[in-house]
Design a protein around this motif. Structure first.
Motif, short mmCIF file in Angstrom:
data_model
loop_
_atom_site.label_atom_id
_atom_site.label_comp_id
_atom_site.label_asym_id
_atom_site.label_seq_id
_atom_site.Cartn_x
_atom_site.Cartn_y
_atom_site.Cartn_z
N VAL A 91 23.69 31.03 30.61
CA VAL A 91 24.53 31.69 29.61
C VAL A 91 24.89 33.09 30.10
O VAL A 91 24.04 33.84 30.60
N PHE A 92 26.19 33.41 29.96
CA PHE A 92 26.71 34.75 30.20
C PHE A 92 27.41 35.17 28.93
O PHE A 92 28.36 34.52 28.50
N SER A 93 26.93 36.23 28.30
CA SER A 93 27.49 36.64 27.02
C SER A 93 27.56 38.16 26.93
O SER A 93 26.77 38.86 27.57
N THR A 94 28.47 38.64 26.12
CA THR A 94 28.50 40.07 25.82
C THR A 94 27.43 40.41 24.80
O THR A 94 27.10 41.57 24.61
N SER A 95 26.87 39.38 24.16
CA SER A 95 25.88 39.60 23.11
C SER A 95 24.49 39.87 23.70
O SER A 95 23.97 39.09 24.49
N ASP A 96 23.91 40.97 23.23
CA ASP A 96 22.52 41.29 23.56
C ASP A 96 21.65 41.09 22.32
O ASP A 96 20.53 41.61 22.25
N ASP A 97 22.16 40.34 21.38
CA ASP A 97 21.46 40.08 20.12
C ASP A 97 20.24 39.19 20.39
O ASP A 97 20.37 38.11 20.95
N PRO A 98 19.06 39.63 19.99
CA PRO A 98 17.85 38.82 20.20
C PRO A 98 17.95 37.43 19.58
O PRO A 98 17.37 36.47 20.09
N ARG A 99 18.70 37.29 18.49
CA ARG A 99 18.86 35.97 17.86
C ARG A 99 19.64 35.02 18.78
O ARG A 99 19.34 33.83 18.85
N ASP A 100 20.66 35.54 19.46
CA ASP A 100 21.42 34.71 20.40
C ASP A 100 20.54 34.28 21.57
O ASP A 100 20.55 33.12 21.97
N ARG A 101 19.79 35.22 22.11
CA ARG A 101 18.89 34.88 23.23
C ARG A 101 17.87 33.83 22.80
O ARG A 101 17.65 32.84 23.49
N ALA A 102 17.26 34.05 21.64
CA ALA A 102 16.25 33.12 21.15
C ALA A 102 16.86 31.73 20.93
O ALA A 102 16.26 30.72 21.31
N PHE A 103 18.05 31.68 20.32
CA PHE A 103 18.70 30.39 20.10
C PHE A 103 18.94 29.68 21.42
O PHE A 103 18.65 28.48 21.55
N CYS A 104 19.49 30.40 22.39
CA CYS A 104 19.85 29.77 23.67
C CYS A 104 18.62 29.23 24.39
O CYS A 104 18.63 28.10 24.89
N TYR A 105 17.57 30.02 24.45
CA TYR A 105 16.36 29.53 25.13
C TYR A 105 15.73 28.37 24.36
O TYR A 105 15.27 27.39 24.97
N ALA A 106 15.74 28.43 23.03
CA ALA A 106 15.19 27.32 22.24
C ALA A 106 16.02 26.06 22.43
O ALA A 106 15.49 24.95 22.41
N ALA A 107 17.32 26.22 22.66
CA ALA A 107 18.21 25.07 22.86
C ALA A 107 18.12 24.52 24.28
O ALA A 107 18.68 23.47 24.56
N GLY A 108 17.44 25.25 25.18
CA GLY A 108 17.24 24.73 26.52
C GLY A 108 17.99 25.44 27.63
O GLY A 108 18.04 24.95 28.76
N ALA A 109 18.59 26.60 27.34
CA ALA A 109 19.28 27.34 28.40
C ALA A 109 18.31 27.64 29.54
O ALA A 109 17.13 27.92 29.31
N ASN A 110 18.82 27.56 30.76
CA ASN A 110 17.98 27.85 31.93
C ASN A 110 17.88 29.34 32.20
O ASN A 110 16.93 29.78 32.85
N ALA A 111 18.86 30.11 31.73
CA ALA A 111 18.83 31.57 31.88
C ALA A 111 19.85 32.16 30.91
O ALA A 111 20.78 31.48 30.47
N TYR A 112 19.66 33.44 30.59
CA TYR A 112 20.57 34.16 29.70
C TYR A 112 20.82 35.52 30.32
O TYR A 112 19.88 36.25 30.64
N HIS A 113 22.09 35.86 30.51
CA HIS A 113 22.47 37.15 31.07
C HIS A 113 23.48 37.83 30.15
O HIS A 113 24.40 37.18 29.66
N VAL A 114 23.30 39.11 29.95
CA VAL A 114 24.28 39.91 29.23
C VAL A 114 25.29 40.41 30.26
O VAL A 114 24.91 40.98 31.29
N LYS A 115 26.57 40.15 29.98
CA LYS A 115 27.62 40.56 30.91
C LYS A 115 27.65 42.09 31.00
O LYS A 115 27.81 42.77 30.00
N PRO A 116 27.49 42.60 32.22
CA PRO A 116 27.60 44.06 32.38
C PRO A 116 29.02 44.53 32.06
O PRO A 116 30.00 43.80 32.27
N ILE A 117 29.13 45.72 31.56
CA ILE A 117 30.44 46.29 31.21
C ILE A 117 31.21 46.69 32.47
O ILE A 117 32.40 46.45 32.57
#
Length: 147
Positions: A91-117
């Motif tokens: 996952v590459f997202s502009t969101s650094d929201d802990p709820r988004d990260r938690a959802f993605c990892y719980a759903a099985g994402a292999n990694a989560y990255h916040v897109k640098p500005i």
């Protein structure tokens, strides 16, 4: 010389032309010979991975916030499918929201990255991620092959 069909495939789920161009530049800068398939929405990604498709990408780079079927729904569908769950989804997202990260990892994402500005930071992160998933990791199967 390898043909396009013999190249490893990555799917990039990205509705932003600018961010997709950055991925393309990262592929070039990393010196990777890959087939890049773009999906503008999570629904387009699911269509690319559909039951009649032979595409089994090395990795899916998933933006969360796409129109229609978004990245969250696509991630859940991929990881909830008995065949597709082996596909690596980063996952590459502009969101650094802990709820988004938690959802993605719980759903099985292999990694989560916040897109640098900053562009240089975004480009370097993509290069690092692509090299990791395409050169360093042993994946469960190669493109088009069953698990």
């Amino acid at each position: 010389m390898r043909t396009v069909s013999s190249l490893r495939t990555i799917i990039v789920v990205e509705d932003s032309d600018e961010d997709f161009d950055t991925v393309s530049q990262a592929v070039h800068h990393a010196g990777l010979m890959v087939n890049v398939q773009r999906a503008m929405t999570g629904g387009d990604c699911l269509d690319l991975l559909g039951a009649r498709s032979a595409i089994r990408p090395a990795v899916v780079l998933m933006d969360l916030n796409t129109p229609g079927v978004d990245g969250r729904e696509a991630l859940a569908a991929i990881k909830g499918d008995s065949v597709l769950k082996l596909v690596s989804v980063v996952v590459f997202s502009t969101s650094d929201d802990p709820r988004d990260r938690a959802f993605c990892y719980a759903a099985g994402a292999n990694a989560y990255h916040v897109k640098p500005i900053r562009y240089p930071d975004h480009l370097q992160l993509l290069i690092d991620v692509l090299l990791y998933w395409l050169k360093r990791v042993t994946l469960p199967y190669l493109d088009g092959a069953s698990a």
